[in-house]
Motif scaffolding. Structure first.
Motif, PDB file in Angstrom:
ATOM      1  N   LEU A 120      -7.143  -8.749   1.017  1.00 32.26           N
ATOM      2  CA  LEU A 120      -7.997 -10.163   1.293  1.00 32.26           C
ATOM      3  C   LEU A 120      -8.491 -10.223  -0.838  1.00 32.26           C
ATOM      4  CD1 LEU A 120     -10.440 -10.273   3.526  1.00 32.26           C
ATOM      5  CD2 LEU A 120      -9.030 -12.147   3.174  1.00 32.26           C
ATOM      6  N   SER A 121      -8.606  -9.024  -1.114  1.00 32.05           N
ATOM      7  CA  SER A 121      -8.664  -8.711  -2.739  1.00 32.05           C
ATOM      8  C   SER A 121      -7.160  -9.407  -3.402  1.00 32.05           C
ATOM      9  CB  SER A 121      -9.497  -8.051  -3.173  1.00 32.05           C
ATOM     10  OG  SER A 121      -8.290  -6.695  -3.509  1.00 32.05           O
ATOM     11  N   LYS A 122      -6.347  -9.807  -2.881  1.00 27.69           N
ATOM     12  CA  LYS A 122      -5.206 -10.236  -3.850  1.00 27.69           C
ATOM     13  C   LYS A 122      -5.414 -11.648  -4.076  1.00 27.69           C
ATOM     14  CE  LYS A 122      -1.857  -6.490  -2.123  1.00 27.69           C
ATOM     15  NZ  LYS A 122      -1.108  -6.366  -1.114  1.00 27.69           N
ATOM     16  N   LYS A 123      -6.037 -12.257  -2.884  1.00 24.51           N
ATOM     17  CA  LYS A 123      -6.366 -13.805  -2.783  1.00 24.51           C
ATOM     18  C   LYS A 123      -7.608 -14.651  -3.124  1.00 24.51           C
ATOM     19  CE  LYS A 123      -2.357 -16.479  -1.037  1.00 24.51           C
ATOM     20  NZ  LYS A 123      -2.064 -16.952   0.216  1.00 24.51           N
ATOM     21  N   TYR A 124      -7.998 -13.554  -2.305  1.00 26.66           N
ATOM     22  CA  TYR A 124     -10.107 -14.121  -2.424  1.00 26.66           C
ATOM     23  C   TYR A 124     -10.397 -13.914  -3.542  1.00 26.66           C
ATOM     24  CZ  TYR A 124      -7.211 -17.495   1.047  1.00 26.66           C
ATOM     25  OH  TYR A 124      -6.556 -17.306   1.723  1.00 26.66           O
ATOM     26  N   ALA A 125     -11.664 -14.062  -4.190  1.00 30.33           N
ATOM     27  CA  ALA A 125     -12.684 -13.745  -4.527  1.00 30.33           C
ATOM     28  C   ALA A 125     -13.982 -13.087  -3.811  1.00 30.33           C
ATOM     29  CB  ALA A 125     -13.322 -14.511  -5.868  1.00 30.33           C
ATOM     30  N   ILE A 178      -8.885 -16.767   7.555  1.00 31.69           N
ATOM     31  CA  ILE A 178      -8.596 -16.046   6.545  1.00 31.69           C
ATOM     32  C   ILE A 178      -9.020 -14.317   6.295  1.00 31.69           C
ATOM     33  CG2 ILE A 178      -9.408 -15.079   4.114  1.00 31.69           C
ATOM     34  CD1 ILE A 178     -10.106 -18.533   3.574  1.00 31.69           C
ATOM     35  N   ILE A 179      -9.764 -14.139   7.545  1.00 34.78           N
ATOM     36  CA  ILE A 179     -10.076 -12.294   7.416  1.00 34.78           C
ATOM     37  C   ILE A 179      -9.160 -12.685   9.299  1.00 34.78           C
ATOM     38  CG2 ILE A 179     -11.838 -10.710   8.408  1.00 34.78           C
ATOM     39  CD1 ILE A 179     -14.760 -12.173   6.723  1.00 34.78           C
ATOM     40  N   GLN A 180      -9.522 -12.770   9.545  1.00 37.39           N
ATOM     41  CA  GLN A 180      -8.272 -12.500  10.717  1.00 37.39           C
ATOM     42  C   GLN A 180      -6.701 -13.134  10.648  1.00 37.39           C
ATOM     43  OE1 GLN A 180      -8.839 -16.534  13.717  1.00 37.39           O
ATOM     44  NE2 GLN A 180      -8.220 -14.746  14.913  1.00 37.39           N
ATOM     45  N   LYS A 181      -6.256 -13.948   9.218  1.00 36.08           N
ATOM     46  CA  LYS A 181      -5.298 -13.996   9.022  1.00 36.08           C
ATOM     47  C   LYS A 181      -4.826 -12.299   8.657  1.00 36.08           C
ATOM     48  CE  LYS A 181      -4.009 -18.353   8.508  1.00 36.08           C
ATOM     49  NZ  LYS A 181      -3.862 -19.775   7.777  1.00 36.08           N
ATOM     50  N   ALA A 182      -5.602 -11.672   7.305  1.00 36.71           N
ATOM     51  CA  ALA A 182      -5.986 -10.626   6.942  1.00 36.71           C
ATOM     52  C   ALA A 182      -5.569  -9.894   8.307  1.00 36.71           C
ATOM     53  CB  ALA A 182      -6.871 -10.854   6.187  1.00 36.71           C
ATOM     54  N   HIS A 194      -3.684  -4.980  12.490  1.00 38.15           N
ATOM     55  CA  HIS A 194      -5.892  -4.300  13.043  1.00 38.15           C
ATOM     56  C   HIS A 194      -5.949  -3.252  12.245  1.00 38.15           C
ATOM     57  CE1 HIS A 194      -5.955  -6.939  16.560  1.00 38.15           C
ATOM     58  NE2 HIS A 194      -4.444  -7.105  16.414  1.00 38.15           N
ATOM     59  N   GLY A 195      -5.855  -3.099  11.004  1.00 34.89           N
ATOM     60  CA  GLY A 195      -5.673  -1.946   9.860  1.00 34.89           C
ATOM     61  C   GLY A 195      -8.229  -1.842   9.959  1.00 34.89           C
ATOM     62  N   GLY A 196      -8.236  -1.455   8.977  1.00 36.58           N
ATOM     63  CA  GLY A 196      -9.252  -0.907   8.859  1.00 36.58           C
ATOM     64  C   GLY A 196     -10.387  -1.981   7.993  1.00 36.58           C
ATOM     65  N   ARG A 197     -11.303  -1.891   7.379  1.00 33.74           N
ATOM     66  CA  ARG A 197     -12.137  -2.798   6.261  1.00 33.74           C
ATOM     67  C   ARG A 197     -11.780  -2.381   5.202  1.00 33.74           C
ATOM     68  NH1 ARG A 197     -17.230   0.171   5.078  1.00 33.74           N
ATOM     69  NH2 ARG A 197     -15.574   1.106   3.616  1.00 33.74           N
ATOM     70  N   ASP A 198     -11.104  -1.194   4.780  1.00 30.50           N
ATOM     71  CA  ASP A 198     -10.732  -0.685   3.510  1.00 30.50           C
ATOM     72  C   ASP A 198      -9.219  -1.427   3.502  1.00 30.50           C
ATOM     73  OD1 ASP A 198     -12.763   0.935   2.574  1.00 30.50           O
ATOM     74  OD2 ASP A 198     -11.869   2.557   3.015  1.00 30.50           O
ATOM     75  N   LYS A 199      -8.289  -1.371   4.467  1.00 28.70           N
ATOM     76  CA  LYS A 199      -6.467  -2.306   4.484  1.00 28.70           C
ATOM     77  C   LYS A 199      -7.237  -3.488   3.918  1.00 28.70           C
ATOM     78  CE  LYS A 199      -4.337   1.244   6.845  1.00 28.70           C
ATOM     79  NZ  LYS A 199      -3.234   1.533   7.960  1.00 28.70           N
ATOM     80  N   MET A 200      -7.305  -4.355   5.075  1.00 23.99           N
ATOM     81  CA  MET A 200      -8.386  -5.082   4.806  1.00 23.99           C
ATOM     82  C   MET A 200      -8.757  -5.990   3.259  1.00 23.99           C
ATOM     83  SD  MET A 200      -9.536  -5.912   8.821  1.00 23.99           S
ATOM     84  CE  MET A 200     -10.323  -7.340   8.646  1.00 23.99           C
ATOM     85  N   ILE A 239     -17.888  -6.869  10.259  1.00 22.30           N
ATOM     86  CA  ILE A 239     -18.582  -8.040  11.081  1.00 22.30           C
ATOM     87  C   ILE A 239     -17.454  -8.676  12.485  1.00 22.30           C
ATOM     88  CG2 ILE A 239     -19.605  -9.803  11.948  1.00 22.30           C
ATOM     89  CD1 ILE A 239     -22.174  -9.487   9.586  1.00 22.30           C
ATOM     90  N   PHE A 240     -16.311  -8.399  11.684  1.00 23.92           N
ATOM     91  CA  PHE A 240     -15.208  -8.772  11.960  1.00 23.92           C
ATOM     92  C   PHE A 240     -15.058  -8.136  12.753  1.00 23.92           C
ATOM     93  CE2 PHE A 240     -10.733 -10.529  12.915  1.00 23.92           C
ATOM     94  CZ  PHE A 240     -10.239 -11.157  12.901  1.00 23.92           C
ATOM     95  N   LYS A 241     -14.618  -7.025  12.249  1.00 24.50           N
ATOM     96  CA  LYS A 241     -13.750  -5.357  12.458  1.00 24.50           C
ATOM     97  C   LYS A 241     -14.407  -5.205  13.914  1.00 24.50           C
ATOM     98  CE  LYS A 241     -11.704  -1.804  11.681  1.00 24.50           C
ATOM     99  NZ  LYS A 241     -10.425  -1.830  13.182  1.00 24.50           N
TER     100      LYS A 241
END
Length: 97
Positions: free
Chosen positions: A49-54, A29-33, A39-45, A63-65
């Motif tokens: 992600l907050s649109k679809k996942y809680a 999920i994080i990879q798709k976002a 390849h956006g930063g933490r805030d963009k991601m 950590i992913f970035k």
């Protein structure tokens, strides 16, 4: 037909459902976002992600970035430029003292 069960957050009215991601699927999920944001930063991601996942945390995104190879290659590296020093030229040893 396969039945997929997903846990969603309680919603008010006609909002889109917000899902709780399982630990097994959180990397994908994080990879798709991350790719969706270019390849956006933490805030963009986090916004994406907050649109679809809680339950995707900032720590997991950070950590992913930090493990994304293209992001590490294009990261700006601060280079310290050395101070240019003119050498002291003298004719004899101790002439300037």
């Amino acid at each position: 037909m396969c039945d997929v069960k997903k846990l969603i957050r309680k919603r008010d009215g006609s909002e889109d459902p917000v899902y709780f991601a399982s630990i097994e699927h959180s990397f994908d999920i994080i990879q798709k976002a991350h790719i969706a944001t270019g390849h956006g930063g933490r805030d963009k991601m986090m916004k994406e992600l907050s649109k679809k996942y809680a339950n995707i945390t900032q720590e997991a995104v950070t950590i992913f970035k930090s493990s994304c190879v293209p992001c590490q290659q294009k990261k700006k590296r601060t280079t310290t430029k050395g101070v240019v020093v003119k050498p002291i030229t003298s004719t004899d040893f101790g002439a300037r003292a």
